[in-house]
Enzyme design. Structure first.
Site, short mmCIF file in Angstrom:
data_model
loop_
_atom_site.label_atom_id
_atom_site.label_comp_id
_atom_site.label_asym_id
_atom_site.label_seq_id
_atom_site.Cartn_x
_atom_site.Cartn_y
_atom_site.Cartn_z
CG ASN A 1 -2.10 1.25 1.31
OD1 ASN A 1 -1.52 2.62 0.88
ND2 ASN A 1 -2.29 1.08 2.91
CD1 TRP A 2 3.67 0.90 -3.30
CD2 TRP A 2 3.71 1.90 -4.66
NE1 TRP A 2 4.48 0.53 -3.75
CE2 TRP A 2 4.47 1.45 -4.37
CE3 TRP A 2 3.04 2.83 -6.53
CZ2 TRP A 2 5.37 0.62 -5.97
CZ3 TRP A 2 3.62 2.79 -6.65
CH2 TRP A 2 4.64 1.34 -7.31
CE LYS A 3 -0.13 3.14 4.42
NZ LYS A 3 -0.38 3.29 6.32
CG HIS B 1 -6.09 2.51 4.31
ND1 HIS B 1 -5.88 3.54 6.09
CD2 HIS B 1 -5.00 1.20 5.05
CE1 HIS B 1 -3.83 2.75 6.34
NE2 HIS B 1 -3.91 0.90 5.69
CD GLU C 1 -2.96 5.73 6.60
OE1 GLU C 1 -3.21 5.88 5.37
OE2 GLU C 1 -2.08 5.31 7.15
CD GLU D 1 -4.09 -2.41 7.02
OE1 GLU D 1 -3.53 -2.94 6.43
OE2 GLU D 1 -4.49 -1.20 6.74
N GLY E 1 1.83 2.23 10.85
CA GLY E 1 2.31 3.21 10.80
C GLY E 1 3.58 3.14 11.95
CB SER F 1 4.53 -2.06 12.03
OG SER F 1 3.85 -1.07 12.53
N GLY G 1 2.67 -1.27 4.36
CA GLY G 1 2.35 0.11 3.83
C GLY G 1 4.34 0.29 3.92
N GLY G 2 4.35 1.37 4.62
CA GLY G 2 6.41 1.70 4.75
C GLY G 2 7.28 0.89 3.99
P1 PGA Z 1 2.25 0.04 7.62
O1 PGA Z 1 1.21 0.59 7.07
O2 PGA Z 1 2.87 -0.89 6.74
O3 PGA Z 1 3.68 1.14 6.84
O4 PGA Z 1 2.02 0.06 9.19
C1 PGA Z 1 0.43 -0.78 6.48
C2 PGA Z 1 -0.66 -0.57 6.15
O5 PGA Z 1 -1.64 1.34 6.29
O6 PGA Z 1 -1.95 -0.66 5.41
#
Ligand code: PGA
Length: 265
Positions: A11-13, A95, A97, A177, A183, A223, A244-245
């Site tokens: 997930n590049w956001k 998601h 966010e 999640e 994050g 994470s 994500g990251g």
């Molecule tokens: P993260 O994000 O791996 O940076 O914790 C995961 C996500 O938001 O899908």
């Protein structure tokens, strides 16, 4: 032995400009070519998708959101058929966010899932509790409510038909999640994640019966890194990762996918 095919999605956001995305793909796709036993996808910003999906066929492309209507006066939104027309295979839905910052609810999440499935596309429905909800011991109630309300809002009655014809790749994937792990560098332990995934699979079994519950894939997200991917992906009810990251650097994400896909459970 679990037979579910694992699914890894980066997930590049809101990251990467077109040339950065291209450079990533040129390194990443050859590096994961040997991964035939799992699905590998990337959820990229909408503006990147048409060019990437046309040029790079070695991964599945996902949007990060998708509107429930076929078309109309929805400024700033993108429909499932628009995504499909540029070879995007599906979308993340709800998601955390978007739940926290964009007014996403279980109701709208369910409507988005229905729009995707009705278009024959993949939907990755994200659920998860906040830190306060975990600390107060209410996390199972929260997950149950997200599942109850989200699935009801799809309006889907015939799930066997809605999940499509490919037995290895049902059109719906769930992503657990925990918000406190996203994050933050503080992933759920493998035991915590397994406990939550088993709870979700139990809900699926009670609601839809064992066959569908055993078939649906449940990803873990929050994470996930090279350091914890082996242990997490070794758990019986964890069927892949939403990353994500750690999905932003091609070499690192390729390693993570290779390790995660190879993890025995
Ligand atoms: P993260 O994000 O791996 O940076 O914790 C995961 C996500 O938001 O899908």
């Amino acid at each position: 032995m679990t037979s579910r095919r694992k699914i890894f999605i980066g997930n590049w956001k809101m990251n990467k400009l077109p040339q950065e995305a291209t450079a990533f793909c040129e390194a990443f796709i050859p590096a994961v070519k040997q991964v035939t036993q799992a699905d590998v996808g990337i959820a990229a910003a909408g503006v990147l998708l048409p060019a990437l999906a046309t040029r790079f066929r070695g991964v599945q492309w996902y949007a990060q959101n998708c509107h429930w209507s076929a078309n109309g006066a929805f400024t700033g939104e993108t429909s499932a058929s628009m995504l499909k027309s540029v070879d995007v295979c599906g979308s993340l839905v709800a998601h955390s966010e978007r739940r926290q910052m964009c007014g996403e609810t279980n109701q709208t999440a369910g409507q988005r899932v229905a729009a995707l499935l009705n278009s024959g596309m993949q939907a990755v429905l994200c659920i998860g509790e906040t830190l306060a909800e975990r600390d107060s011991g209410r996390w199972t109630d929260v997950l149950q409510q997200q599942l109850d309300e989200g699935f009801t809002a799809t309006g889907i009655k015939n799930w066997t038909a809605a999940l499509g014809n490919d037995p290895e790749r049902p059109l719906l994937t769930l992503a657990y999640e925990p918000v406190w792990a996203i994050g933050t560098g503080r992933a759920a332990t493998a035991a915590q994640a397994q406990e939550a995934h088993a709870f979700i699979r139990g809900w699926l079994t009670r609601t839809f019966g064992p066959e569908m519950a055993q078939r649906l894939r449940i990803q873990y997200g929050g994470s996930v890194t090279l350091q914890n991917v082996d242990e997490l992906m070794g758990m019986p009810d964890i069927d892949g990762a939403l990353v994500g990251g750690a999905s932003l650097k091609a070499e690192d994400f390729a390693q993570l996918v290779l390790r995660g896909a190879a993890a025995k459970r």
